[in-house]
Design a protein around this motif. Sequence first.
Motif, PDB file in Angstrom:
ATOM      1  N   VAL A  70       0.826  -1.216   0.000  1.00  0.00           N
ATOM      2  CA  VAL A  70       0.000   0.000   0.000  1.00  0.00           C
ATOM      3  C   VAL A  70       0.860   1.265   0.000  1.00  0.00           C
ATOM      4  CG1 VAL A  70      -1.907  -1.170   1.152  1.00  0.00           C
ATOM      5  CG2 VAL A  70      -0.278   0.152   2.511  1.00  0.00           C
ATOM      6  N   ILE A  71       2.160   1.101   0.226  1.00  0.00           N
ATOM      7  CA  ILE A  71       3.068   2.252   0.213  1.00  0.00           C
ATOM      8  C   ILE A  71       3.654   2.381  -1.178  1.00  0.00           C
ATOM      9  CG2 ILE A  71       5.187   3.218   1.192  1.00  0.00           C
ATOM     10  CD1 ILE A  71       4.512   1.631   3.750  1.00  0.00           C
ATOM     11  N   ASP A  72       3.502   3.586  -1.776  1.00  0.00           N
ATOM     12  CA  ASP A  72       3.996   3.770  -3.143  1.00  0.00           C
ATOM     13  C   ASP A  72       5.527   3.685  -3.191  1.00  0.00           C
ATOM     14  OD1 ASP A  72       4.989   6.252  -2.301  1.00  0.00           O
ATOM     15  OD2 ASP A  72       3.346   7.380  -3.198  1.00  0.00           O
ATOM     16  N   GLU A  73       6.034   3.410  -4.379  1.00  0.00           N
ATOM     17  CA  GLU A  73       7.462   3.165  -4.547  1.00  0.00           C
ATOM     18  C   GLU A  73       8.350   4.312  -4.083  1.00  0.00           C
ATOM     19  OE1 GLU A  73      10.638   1.813  -8.002  1.00  0.00           O
ATOM     20  OE2 GLU A  73       8.502   1.767  -8.428  1.00  0.00           O
ATOM     21  N   PRO A  74       8.035   5.573  -4.421  1.00  0.00           N
ATOM     22  CA  PRO A  74       8.919   6.660  -3.945  1.00  0.00           C
ATOM     23  C   PRO A  74       9.056   6.698  -2.423  1.00  0.00           C
ATOM     24  CG  PRO A  74       7.469   7.466  -5.662  1.00  0.00           C
ATOM     25  CD  PRO A  74       6.996   6.080  -5.311  1.00  0.00           C
ATOM     26  N   HIS A  75       7.983   6.416  -1.705  1.00  0.00           N
ATOM     27  CA  HIS A  75       8.052   6.403  -0.248  1.00  0.00           C
ATOM     28  C   HIS A  75       8.709   5.112   0.259  1.00  0.00           C
ATOM     29  CE1 HIS A  75       5.056   9.622  -0.743  1.00  0.00           C
ATOM     30  NE2 HIS A  75       5.649  10.095   0.341  1.00  0.00           N
ATOM     31  N   ALA A  76       8.439   4.015  -0.403  1.00  0.00           N
ATOM     32  CA  ALA A  76       9.012   2.738   0.002  1.00  0.00           C
ATOM     33  C   ALA A  76      10.537   2.757  -0.114  1.00  0.00           C
ATOM     34  CB  ALA A  76       8.433   1.603  -0.847  1.00  0.00           C
ATOM     35  N   ASP A  77      11.051   3.505  -1.093  1.00  0.00           N
ATOM     36  CA  ASP A  77      12.498   3.588  -1.284  1.00  0.00           C
ATOM     37  C   ASP A  77      13.205   4.286  -0.124  1.00  0.00           C
ATOM     38  OD1 ASP A  77      12.220   2.298  -3.693  1.00  0.00           O
ATOM     39  OD2 ASP A  77      12.489   4.091  -4.923  1.00  0.00           O
ATOM     40  N   HIS A  78      12.447   4.946   0.736  1.00  0.00           N
ATOM     41  CA  HIS A  78      13.017   5.671   1.873  1.00  0.00           C
ATOM     42  C   HIS A  78      12.666   5.005   3.199  1.00  0.00           C
ATOM     43  CE1 HIS A  78      14.485   9.092  -0.430  1.00  0.00           C
ATOM     44  NE2 HIS A  78      13.451   8.870  -1.211  1.00  0.00           N
ATOM     45  N   PHE A  79      12.518   3.675   3.169  1.00  0.00           N
ATOM     46  CA  PHE A  79      12.081   2.986   4.377  1.00  0.00           C
ATOM     47  C   PHE A  79      13.091   3.064   5.519  1.00  0.00           C
ATOM     48  CE2 PHE A  79      14.505  -0.459   2.521  1.00  0.00           C
ATOM     49  CZ  PHE A  79      15.013  -1.145   3.622  1.00  0.00           C
ATOM     50  N   LEU A  80      14.349   3.419   5.230  1.00  0.00           N
ATOM     51  CA  LEU A  80      15.344   3.541   6.297  1.00  0.00           C
ATOM     52  C   LEU A  80      15.273   4.883   7.029  1.00  0.00           C
ATOM     53  CD1 LEU A  80      18.577   1.904   4.808  1.00  0.00           C
ATOM     54  CD2 LEU A  80      16.991   0.940   6.468  1.00  0.00           C
ATOM     55  N   ASP A  81      14.491   5.822   6.516  1.00  0.00           N
ATOM     56  CA  ASP A  81      14.401   7.142   7.143  1.00  0.00           C
ATOM     57  C   ASP A  81      14.041   7.091   8.633  1.00  0.00           C
ATOM     58  OD1 ASP A  81      15.102   8.185   4.711  1.00  0.00           O
ATOM     59  OD2 ASP A  81      13.137   9.060   4.264  1.00  0.00           O
ATOM     60  N   PRO A  82      13.189   6.162   9.074  1.00  0.00           N
ATOM     61  CA  PRO A  82      12.859   6.122  10.508  1.00  0.00           C
ATOM     62  C   PRO A  82      14.046   5.798  11.422  1.00  0.00           C
ATOM     63  CG  PRO A  82      11.175   4.980   9.262  1.00  0.00           C
ATOM     64  CD  PRO A  82      12.301   5.286   8.305  1.00  0.00           C
ATOM     65  N   LEU A  83      15.189   5.431  10.855  1.00  0.00           N
ATOM     66  CA  LEU A  83      16.363   5.174  11.683  1.00  0.00           C
ATOM     67  C   LEU A  83      16.930   6.467  12.282  1.00  0.00           C
ATOM     68  CD1 LEU A  83      18.343   2.475   9.657  1.00  0.00           C
ATOM     69  CD2 LEU A  83      16.841   2.143  11.635  1.00  0.00           C
ATOM     70  N   ALA A  84      16.621   7.601  11.660  1.00  0.00           N
ATOM     71  CA  ALA A  84      17.118   8.883  12.159  1.00  0.00           C
ATOM     72  C   ALA A  84      16.677   9.060  13.610  1.00  0.00           C
ATOM     73  CB  ALA A  84      16.600  10.023  11.296  1.00  0.00           C
ATOM     74  N   GLY A  85      17.654   9.375  14.455  1.00  0.00           N
ATOM     75  CA  GLY A  85      17.355   9.585  15.866  1.00  0.00           C
ATOM     76  C   GLY A  85      17.322   8.320  16.711  1.00  0.00           C
ATOM     77  N   ARG A  86      17.397   7.168  16.066  1.00  0.00           N
ATOM     78  CA  ARG A  86      17.414   5.897  16.817  1.00  0.00           C
ATOM     79  C   ARG A  86      18.855   5.488  17.077  1.00  0.00           C
ATOM     80  NH1 ARG A  86      12.528   2.692  15.947  1.00  0.00           N
ATOM     81  NH2 ARG A  86      13.146   1.833  17.949  1.00  0.00           N
ATOM     82  N   LYS A  87      19.047   4.714  18.119  1.00  0.00           N
ATOM     83  CA  LYS A  87      20.372   4.218  18.501  1.00  0.00           C
ATOM     84  C   LYS A  87      20.398   2.699  18.392  1.00  0.00           C
ATOM     85  CE  LYS A  87      21.985   8.145  20.342  1.00  0.00           C
ATOM     86  NZ  LYS A  87      23.021   8.891  19.759  1.00  0.00           N
ATOM     87  N   VAL A  88      21.591   2.140  18.315  1.00  0.00           N
ATOM     88  CA  VAL A  88      21.757   0.692  18.305  1.00  0.00           C
ATOM     89  C   VAL A  88      21.096   0.086  19.542  1.00  0.00           C
ATOM     90  CG1 VAL A  88      23.506  -1.123  18.563  1.00  0.00           C
ATOM     91  CG2 VAL A  88      23.788   0.647  16.814  1.00  0.00           C
ATOM     92  N   ALA A  89      21.119   0.800  20.645  1.00  0.00           N
ATOM     93  CA  ALA A  89      20.499   0.314  21.890  1.00  0.00           C
ATOM     94  C   ALA A  89      19.034  -0.065  21.679  1.00  0.00           C
ATOM     95  CB  ALA A  89      20.613   1.371  22.980  1.00  0.00           C
ATOM     96  N   ASP A  90      18.368   0.602  20.738  1.00  0.00           N
ATOM     97  CA  ASP A  90      16.960   0.292  20.465  1.00  0.00           C
ATOM     98  C   ASP A  90      16.787  -1.107  19.894  1.00  0.00           C
ATOM     99  OD1 ASP A  90      16.202   2.855  21.313  1.00  0.00           O
ATOM    100  OD2 ASP A  90      16.462   3.679  19.291  1.00  0.00           O
ATOM    101  N   ALA A  91      17.838  -1.661  19.295  1.00  0.00           N
ATOM    102  CA  ALA A  91      17.774  -3.005  18.713  1.00  0.00           C
ATOM    103  C   ALA A  91      18.318  -4.064  19.656  1.00  0.00           C
ATOM    104  CB  ALA A  91      18.550  -3.053  17.393  1.00  0.00           C
ATOM    105  N   LEU A  92      18.976  -3.654  20.734  1.00  0.00           N
ATOM    106  CA  LEU A  92      19.632  -4.613  21.621  1.00  0.00           C
ATOM    107  C   LEU A  92      18.685  -5.586  22.313  1.00  0.00           C
ATOM    108  CD1 LEU A  92      22.580  -2.581  23.140  1.00  0.00           C
ATOM    109  CD2 LEU A  92      22.597  -4.223  21.270  1.00  0.00           C
ATOM    110  N   PRO A  93      17.426  -5.238  22.588  1.00  0.00           N
ATOM    111  CA  PRO A  93      16.565  -6.259  23.200  1.00  0.00           C
ATOM    112  C   PRO A  93      16.421  -7.515  22.341  1.00  0.00           C
ATOM    113  CG  PRO A  93      15.562  -4.106  23.406  1.00  0.00           C
ATOM    114  CD  PRO A  93      16.779  -3.943  22.524  1.00  0.00           C
TER     115      PRO A  93
END
Length: 147
Positions: A70-93
């Motif tokens: 349901v997400i169009d291609e131009p937006h889908a190509d930027h799926f990594l954008d939500p990483l901004a402001g996140r830290k590796v600690a968020d993935a450590l669990p």
Amino acid sequence: MRARDVLAAFPPITADTPASEAARLLSEHKAPGLIVVDDRGKPRGILPGVHVLRLAVPGYCQEDPTLARVIDEPHADHFLDPLAGRKVADALPWVSRDLPVVDSEATVLEVAALMARTGSPLVAVMSEGHLIGAVTLQTLLDRVVAQ
């Protein structure tokens, strides 16, 4: 063959490393994961690349991948954008507490057994208490199959 014979230099990261930097390092080094170290440089865990993806991909798409359509291609190509402001600690669990770490003198069978038991495509290699690199599944297989 020993772990020291098949290891590669890997840039260690910390829990405070930005998640976007982790993604860049994964790409730059064509790595299946990264070694997370504590403030003394000792391995704390292995961060598989897929765990970085978990931070970026919307939860509803992870639960039902067909919803990603349901997400169009131009937006889908930027799926990594939500990483901004996140830290590796968020993935450590999600990181296993069973640390895949071997001494540089470990045989390739020992490395392979640890990978198989922990499900980690990356094993940290230590020598005299210091991190000296890592063995990846791909490198291990390349070297063993070539014999």
